[in-house]
Design a protein around this motif. Structure first.
Motif, PDB file in Angstrom:
ATOM      1  N   PRO A 194      -4.207 -12.116  -1.560  1.00  0.00           N
ATOM      2  CA  PRO A 194      -4.126 -10.850  -2.292  1.00  0.00           C
ATOM      3  C   PRO A 194      -5.327  -9.952  -1.994  1.00  0.00           C
ATOM      4  O   PRO A 194      -6.470 -10.408  -2.006  1.00  0.00           O
ATOM      5  CB  PRO A 194      -4.121 -11.287  -3.761  1.00  0.00           C
ATOM      6  CG  PRO A 194      -3.766 -12.719  -3.758  1.00  0.00           C
ATOM      7  CD  PRO A 194      -4.216 -13.289  -2.465  1.00  0.00           C
ATOM      8  N   GLY A 195      -5.053  -8.693  -1.745  1.00  0.00           N
ATOM      9  CA  GLY A 195      -6.118  -7.745  -1.449  1.00  0.00           C
ATOM     10  C   GLY A 195      -6.401  -7.600   0.030  1.00  0.00           C
ATOM     11  O   GLY A 195      -7.024  -6.620   0.451  1.00  0.00           O
ATOM     12  N   TYR A 196      -5.945  -8.582   0.817  1.00  0.00           N
ATOM     13  CA  TYR A 196      -6.102  -8.450   2.270  1.00  0.00           C
ATOM     14  C   TYR A 196      -4.964  -7.560   2.775  1.00  0.00           C
ATOM     15  O   TYR A 196      -3.790  -7.876   2.573  1.00  0.00           O
ATOM     16  CB  TYR A 196      -6.052  -9.817   2.947  1.00  0.00           C
ATOM     17  CG  TYR A 196      -6.161  -9.740   4.456  1.00  0.00           C
ATOM     18  CD1 TYR A 196      -7.348  -9.344   5.061  1.00  0.00           C
ATOM     19  CD2 TYR A 196      -5.069 -10.027   5.267  1.00  0.00           C
ATOM     20  CE1 TYR A 196      -7.456  -9.253   6.441  1.00  0.00           C
ATOM     21  CE2 TYR A 196      -5.161  -9.940   6.648  1.00  0.00           C
ATOM     22  CZ  TYR A 196      -6.357  -9.557   7.230  1.00  0.00           C
ATOM     23  OH  TYR A 196      -6.454  -9.451   8.594  1.00  0.00           O
ATOM     24  N   PRO A 197      -5.271  -6.446   3.422  1.00  0.00           N
ATOM     25  CA  PRO A 197      -4.225  -5.462   3.732  1.00  0.00           C
ATOM     26  C   PRO A 197      -3.329  -5.833   4.901  1.00  0.00           C
ATOM     27  O   PRO A 197      -2.318  -5.166   5.129  1.00  0.00           O
ATOM     28  CB  PRO A 197      -5.034  -4.205   4.061  1.00  0.00           C
ATOM     29  CG  PRO A 197      -6.333  -4.721   4.582  1.00  0.00           C
ATOM     30  CD  PRO A 197      -6.615  -5.970   3.783  1.00  0.00           C
ATOM     31  N   GLY A 198      -3.655  -6.882   5.635  1.00  0.00           N
ATOM     32  CA  GLY A 198      -2.877  -7.244   6.813  1.00  0.00           C
ATOM     33  C   GLY A 198      -3.649  -6.946   8.084  1.00  0.00           C
ATOM     34  O   GLY A 198      -4.514  -6.071   8.121  1.00  0.00           O
ATOM     35  N   HIS A 199      -3.346  -7.689   9.152  1.00  0.00           N
ATOM     36  CA  HIS A 199      -4.106  -7.563  10.382  1.00  0.00           C
ATOM     37  C   HIS A 199      -3.991  -6.158  10.985  1.00  0.00           C
ATOM     38  O   HIS A 199      -4.991  -5.576  11.414  1.00  0.00           O
ATOM     39  CB  HIS A 199      -3.634  -8.594  11.403  1.00  0.00           C
ATOM     40  CG  HIS A 199      -3.484  -9.981  10.863  1.00  0.00           C
ATOM     41  ND1 HIS A 199      -4.329 -10.485   9.893  1.00  0.00           N
ATOM     42  CD2 HIS A 199      -2.600 -10.967  11.167  1.00  0.00           C
ATOM     43  CE1 HIS A 199      -3.966 -11.740   9.621  1.00  0.00           C
ATOM     44  NE2 HIS A 199      -2.917 -12.043  10.373  1.00  0.00           N
ATOM     45  N   ASN A 200      -2.785  -5.617  10.998  1.00  0.00           N
ATOM     46  CA  ASN A 200      -2.605  -4.277  11.589  1.00  0.00           C
ATOM     47  C   ASN A 200      -3.321  -3.206  10.785  1.00  0.00           C
ATOM     48  O   ASN A 200      -3.871  -2.253  11.353  1.00  0.00           O
ATOM     49  CB  ASN A 200      -1.119  -3.956  11.699  1.00  0.00           C
ATOM     50  CG  ASN A 200      -0.433  -4.741  12.804  1.00  0.00           C
ATOM     51  OD1 ASN A 200      -1.032  -5.001  13.841  1.00  0.00           O
ATOM     52  ND2 ASN A 200       0.809  -5.124  12.580  1.00  0.00           N
ATOM     53  N   ALA A 201      -3.314  -3.361   9.461  1.00  0.00           N
ATOM     54  CA  ALA A 201      -4.004  -2.380   8.615  1.00  0.00           C
ATOM     55  C   ALA A 201      -5.517  -2.450   8.821  1.00  0.00           C
ATOM     56  O   ALA A 201      -6.198  -1.414   8.829  1.00  0.00           O
ATOM     57  CB  ALA A 201      -3.652  -2.604   7.148  1.00  0.00           C
ATOM     58  N   VAL A 202      -6.048  -3.656   9.002  1.00  0.00           N
ATOM     59  CA  VAL A 202      -7.485  -3.784   9.279  1.00  0.00           C
ATOM     60  C   VAL A 202      -7.810  -3.096  10.603  1.00  0.00           C
ATOM     61  O   VAL A 202      -8.799  -2.353  10.712  1.00  0.00           O
ATOM     62  CB  VAL A 202      -7.908  -5.267   9.309  1.00  0.00           C
ATOM     63  CG1 VAL A 202      -9.316  -5.416   9.885  1.00  0.00           C
ATOM     64  CG2 VAL A 202      -7.868  -5.860   7.902  1.00  0.00           C
ATOM     65  N   ARG A 203      -6.987  -3.329  11.611  1.00  0.00           N
ATOM     66  CA  ARG A 203      -7.218  -2.653  12.895  1.00  0.00           C
ATOM     67  C   ARG A 203      -7.150  -1.130  12.742  1.00  0.00           C
ATOM     68  O   ARG A 203      -7.931  -0.405  13.357  1.00  0.00           O
ATOM     69  CB  ARG A 203      -6.196  -3.136  13.926  1.00  0.00           C
ATOM     70  CG  ARG A 203      -6.511  -4.506  14.498  1.00  0.00           C
ATOM     71  CD  ARG A 203      -5.601  -4.838  15.659  1.00  0.00           C
ATOM     72  NE  ARG A 203      -4.296  -5.293  15.231  1.00  0.00           N
ATOM     73  CZ  ARG A 203      -3.972  -6.574  15.027  1.00  0.00           C
ATOM     74  NH1 ARG A 203      -4.881  -7.514  15.188  1.00  0.00           N
ATOM     75  NH2 ARG A 203      -2.752  -6.917  14.662  1.00  0.00           N
ATOM     76  N   ALA A 204      -6.217  -0.660  11.931  1.00  0.00           N
ATOM     77  CA  ALA A 204      -6.111   0.786  11.706  1.00  0.00           C
ATOM     78  C   ALA A 204      -7.365   1.335  11.034  1.00  0.00           C
ATOM     79  O   ALA A 204      -7.824   2.434  11.361  1.00  0.00           O
ATOM     80  CB  ALA A 204      -4.876   1.088  10.860  1.00  0.00           C
ATOM     81  N   LEU A 205      -7.921   0.581  10.097  1.00  0.00           N
ATOM     82  CA  LEU A 205      -9.148   1.004   9.427  1.00  0.00           C
ATOM     83  C   LEU A 205     -10.325   1.039  10.398  1.00  0.00           C
ATOM     84  O   LEU A 205     -11.169   1.936  10.346  1.00  0.00           O
ATOM     85  CB  LEU A 205      -9.452   0.073   8.257  1.00  0.00           C
ATOM     86  CG  LEU A 205      -8.510   0.177   7.053  1.00  0.00           C
ATOM     87  CD1 LEU A 205      -8.727  -0.996   6.102  1.00  0.00           C
ATOM     88  CD2 LEU A 205      -8.705   1.496   6.326  1.00  0.00           C
ATOM     89  N   VAL A 206     -10.382   0.057  11.294  1.00  0.00           N
ATOM     90  CA  VAL A 206     -11.441   0.051  12.304  1.00  0.00           C
ATOM     91  C   VAL A 206     -11.276   1.246  13.237  1.00  0.00           C
ATOM     92  O   VAL A 206     -12.245   1.946  13.561  1.00  0.00           O
ATOM     93  CB  VAL A 206     -11.432  -1.266  13.101  1.00  0.00           C
ATOM     94  CG1 VAL A 206     -12.472  -1.217  14.225  1.00  0.00           C
ATOM     95  CG2 VAL A 206     -11.703  -2.459  12.184  1.00  0.00           C
ATOM     96  N   ALA A 207     -10.050   1.505  13.668  1.00  0.00           N
ATOM     97  CA  ALA A 207      -9.792   2.638  14.552  1.00  0.00           C
ATOM     98  C   ALA A 207     -10.187   3.957  13.893  1.00  0.00           C
ATOM     99  O   ALA A 207     -10.769   4.839  14.530  1.00  0.00           O
ATOM    100  CB  ALA A 207      -8.318   2.668  14.948  1.00  0.00           C
TER     101      ALA A 207
END
Length: 272
Positions: A194-207
């Motif tokens: 819970p609270g982890y947005p997902g791998h793709n969302a983390v990559r989007a935040l880094v981008a």
């Protein structure tokens, strides 16, 4: 593909990105597995994990960090380069080869190098310890232990710091130089909960972070508001990447998207 950053540049990159760095022990800079296997480098990306330990109290955080320093009888430490605590502090426990990634899929590695879509991992034939910076995030990973926003923000910052220092992320929003352990080694599930947005969302935040100076502080980690469609994209994949649904994207972009199965490269679609 690059040689690992000199340790002083590694620390500088993290601090420039606003990471609260804690040098766990004075010897962390030379704490590594030496020239075992392929050694360490050339490096291609950043790998994120969870520790399967608790971090609700300072004592639990200390035990988790010490575990990543020591490792286990059958898997000596360090188990990563940095440990990301729930409050966002990053404890540096090693530099050099670390026992964090294990064997993974060579097709995934090629995708990371080429910054293309990550294929499903179905092999364990390539030494990941030689190829990735590794960060363990303190979380039980039991599907119940919650990820605080401060911890997610630190994950984004450490990832962006390393990509920025190496000049990776050539493809902008399409980068994949940050991967989860789950995406590398068959059978792994980390990170999750819970609270982890997902791998793709983390990559989007880094981008998104890499579009700004290293000193940028968004106030709280947020996903980008638009996405430019690339060749081969589907609306379903975009929805999954940004933690939303096809129906919501279609409604937000109703003047542009007439058929959810027909989207064109170059379209800039609203995400929220």
């Amino acid at each position: 593909m690059a040689e690992p950053l000199p340790v002083t540049e590694f620390i500088k990159a993290l601090k420039n990105e606003g990471v609260e760095v804690v040098e766990y022990k004075t010897t962390w800079r030379t704490h590594n597995r030496g020239k075992r296997g392929d050694g360490w480098g050339p490096v291609q990306g950043v790998m994120l994990h969870h520790t399967v330990t608790r971090g609700e109290t300072p004592e639990e955080v200390k035990r988790s960090v010490q575990l990543c320093w020591d490792g286990y009888d059958n898997l000596p430490g360090p188990l990563c380069h940095g440990v990301i605590a729930p409050d966002g502090k990053v404890y540096l426990v090693g530099y050099g080869r670390a026992n964090h990634a294990g064997l993974g899929d060579d097709d995934v590695l090629r995708a990371v190098i080429n910054e293309t879509k990550i294929p499903a991992d179905n092999e364990a034939n390539t030494d990941g310890n030689a190829r990735y910076y590794g960060f363990e995030c303190i979380n039980l990973g039991d599907g119940k232990d919650t990820w605080p926003p401060e911890q997610i923000d630190a994950m984004v910052r450490v990832s962006a710091a390393i990509l920025r220092a190496h000049g990776w992320n050539k493809n902008g929003e399409g980068f994949i130089s940050v991967i989860a352990h789950e995406e590398w080694q068959p059978g792994k599930v980390d990170p999750r909960g819970p609270g982890y947005p997902g791998h793709n969302a983390v990559r989007a935040l880094v981008a998104e972070r890499l579009k700004h100076p290293a000193s940028w502080t968004p106030g709280a980690p947020t996903a980008p508001s638009t996405y430019t469609v690339k060749a081969g994209d589907t609306l379903g994949e975009i929805a999954e990447r940004f933690h939303t649904t096809v129906a919501k994207l279609a409604a937000l972009n109703k003047t542009l998207i007439k058929d959810p199965d027909d989207i064109q490269p170059g379209w800039k679609i609203k995400l929220k």
